[in-house]
Design a protein around this motif. Structure first.
Motif, PDB file in Angstrom:
ATOM      1  N   ASN A  27       0.851  -1.189   0.000  1.00 31.45           N
ATOM      2  CA  ASN A  27       0.000   0.000   0.000  1.00 31.45           C
ATOM      3  C   ASN A  27       0.885   1.236   0.000  1.00 31.45           C
ATOM      4  O   ASN A  27       1.853   1.320   0.769  1.00 31.45           O
ATOM      5  CB  ASN A  27      -0.911   0.026   1.232  1.00 31.45           C
ATOM      6  CG  ASN A  27      -2.035  -0.980   1.138  1.00 31.45           C
ATOM      7  OD1 ASN A  27      -1.856  -2.130   1.516  1.00 31.45           O
ATOM      8  ND2 ASN A  27      -3.174  -0.562   0.636  1.00 31.45           N
ATOM      9  N   ASP A  28       0.553   2.169  -0.884  1.00 32.89           N
ATOM     10  CA  ASP A  28       1.272   3.436  -0.911  1.00 32.89           C
ATOM     11  C   ASP A  28       0.931   4.229   0.353  1.00 32.89           C
ATOM     12  O   ASP A  28      -0.242   4.447   0.660  1.00 32.89           O
ATOM     13  CB  ASP A  28       0.886   4.219  -2.156  1.00 32.89           C
ATOM     14  CG  ASP A  28       1.631   5.530  -2.251  1.00 32.89           C
ATOM     15  OD1 ASP A  28       1.071   6.549  -1.801  1.00 32.89           O
ATOM     16  OD2 ASP A  28       2.766   5.532  -2.760  1.00 32.89           O
ATOM     17  N   PHE A  29       1.955   4.643   1.074  1.00 27.70           N
ATOM     18  CA  PHE A  29       1.720   5.310   2.362  1.00 27.70           C
ATOM     19  C   PHE A  29       0.931   6.609   2.199  1.00 27.70           C
ATOM     20  O   PHE A  29       0.032   6.912   2.980  1.00 27.70           O
ATOM     21  CB  PHE A  29       3.058   5.589   3.057  1.00 27.70           C
ATOM     22  CG  PHE A  29       2.913   6.256   4.388  1.00 27.70           C
ATOM     23  CD1 PHE A  29       2.560   5.519   5.517  1.00 27.70           C
ATOM     24  CD2 PHE A  29       3.101   7.621   4.527  1.00 27.70           C
ATOM     25  CE1 PHE A  29       2.402   6.132   6.746  1.00 27.70           C
ATOM     26  CE2 PHE A  29       2.950   8.243   5.761  1.00 27.70           C
ATOM     27  CZ  PHE A  29       2.602   7.498   6.873  1.00 27.70           C
ATOM     28  N   ASN A  30       1.240   7.390   1.168  1.00 31.63           N
ATOM     29  CA  ASN A  30       0.619   8.697   1.000  1.00 31.63           C
ATOM     30  C   ASN A  30      -0.823   8.613   0.526  1.00 31.63           C
ATOM     31  O   ASN A  30      -1.687   9.362   0.986  1.00 31.63           O
ATOM     32  CB  ASN A  30       1.439   9.551   0.031  1.00 31.63           C
ATOM     33  CG  ASN A  30       2.781   9.951   0.625  1.00 31.63           C
ATOM     34  OD1 ASN A  30       2.871  10.274   1.801  1.00 31.63           O
ATOM     35  ND2 ASN A  30       3.822   9.913  -0.199  1.00 31.63           N
ATOM     36  N   THR A  31      -1.111   7.716  -0.415  1.00 34.44           N
ATOM     37  CA  THR A  31      -2.453   7.644  -1.004  1.00 34.44           C
ATOM     38  C   THR A  31      -3.298   6.510  -0.445  1.00 34.44           C
ATOM     39  O   THR A  31      -4.510   6.488  -0.631  1.00 34.44           O
ATOM     40  CB  THR A  31      -2.359   7.451  -2.525  1.00 34.44           C
ATOM     41  OG1 THR A  31      -1.763   6.165  -2.798  1.00 34.44           O
ATOM     42  CG2 THR A  31      -1.523   8.548  -3.169  1.00 34.44           C
TER      43      THR A  31
END
Length: 309
Positions: free
Chosen positions: A276-280
């Motif tokens: 999972n992308d941390f920012n999005t």
């Protein structure tokens, strides 16, 4: 070739799945059982590439006159076939909202399922392309520098041999018998009889019923003389016959043989990953597979002569 749309799977891609009331979601398609593994010798590899060295043998014994010395022969390396592994990959990215709001399925598990099928069919497609592109092309060349199917394959100590019909022919009883005879007359790297035997007939979808009529009867097909079907009664094809559903050329057919180092498929690695992308908070899933395929001894396959498409 399948179409890559790119981008990311968002709510807009699955907008109808965000509300109740759908009867069915059509995204499941069957796939054929593995076919490439029935044609190629599948092996694991732990190196960047694999190499097969081709050597010549020795000639026929010579007459030794009484009291005189025998003659001596030599053998040597005559060629090298290298298999360089290629990495193939594909991924899917799904927004956090699309995952949370889909009422009908787990988008994360669905991404893995779809990519798994893509990986499977990628292997089948590339394995079939070796046959489709085997005539007069530089897509794949054997160790002797000629196309997979050629009348100019090199014999180690001099001369050439052919692994295709001299005159292209559609699948029929006569052309099959001619191919079998040609296979049994193969010479080895010293020009001696190689004792190669046919194993399996491989046909495109369009030849399915022709192959069954020819090999499924004790009598000759399309013949009113009640003649015996020698191909069937002699058990010429020890591994029978099969349809390769991924062949694009619907005219050419092929015969594999019992040559010891023929068609090879080297599997270097298979990897699946997700994060999972941390920012999005978008979910990302990917699949990669690294492999190479080809042929070392072209006597391992016989072609119908590029009869067209």
């Amino acid at each position: 070739m399948s179409i890559i749309q790119g981008g990311i799977v968002s709510q807009g891609n699955i907008q109808r799945e965000l509300q109740a009331g759908i009867n069915a979601i059509v995204d499941k398609w069957r796939s054929y059982d593995p076919e490439y593994s029935k044609i190629y010798s599948v092996q694991k590899s732990e190196k960047a590439y694999e190499e097969d060295v081709i050597r010549s043998g020795t000639a026929l014994l010579q007459v030794k006159p009484e009291g005189q010395a025998i003659q001596y022969d030599s053998y040597s390396e005559v060629g090298l076939q290298r298999y360089v592994h290629i990495n193939y990959g594909l991924g899917v990215s799904i927004t956090e909202e699309a995952i949370d709001d889909n009422l009908y399925m787990n988008e994360m598990s669905k991404a893995g399922e779809l990519l798994g099928k893509s990986e499977k069919i990628t292997k089948e497609t590339i394995a079939a392309q070796l046959f489709d592109n085997g005539y007069g092309t530089t897509t794949f060349t054997c160790w002797d520098g000629v196309a997979l199917f050629s009348a100019s394959h090199l014999i180690g100590k001099g001369g050439t041999y052919s692994n295709m019909l001299s005159t292209a022919s559609a699948l029929n009883q006569a052309s099959l018998e001619s191919a079998v005879i040609a296979i049994k007359r193969y010479k080895d790297s010293s020009g001696l009889l190689a004792a190669v035997k046919p194993k399996k007939l491989i046909v495109p979808v369009s030849d399915t019923f022709i192959a069954e009529r020819i090999l499924g009867s004790y009598l000759q097909s399309d013949n009113a003389n009640n003649n015996i079907n020698a191909l069937q009664s002699l058990g010429v094809f020890t591994d029978g016959w099969m349809v390769n559903n991924y062949l694009t050329n619907q005219t050419n057919w092929f015969i594999t043989t019992d040559t010891m180092d023929g068609l090879k498929f080297f599997q270097r690695s298979e990897k699946k990953g997700s994060d999972n992308d941390f920012n999005t908070s978008d979910y990302r899933h990917k699949v990669t597979t690294r492999f190479s395929l080809g042929i070392t001894d072209a006597r391992g396959i016989f072609g119908s002569g590029n009869a067209g498409s």
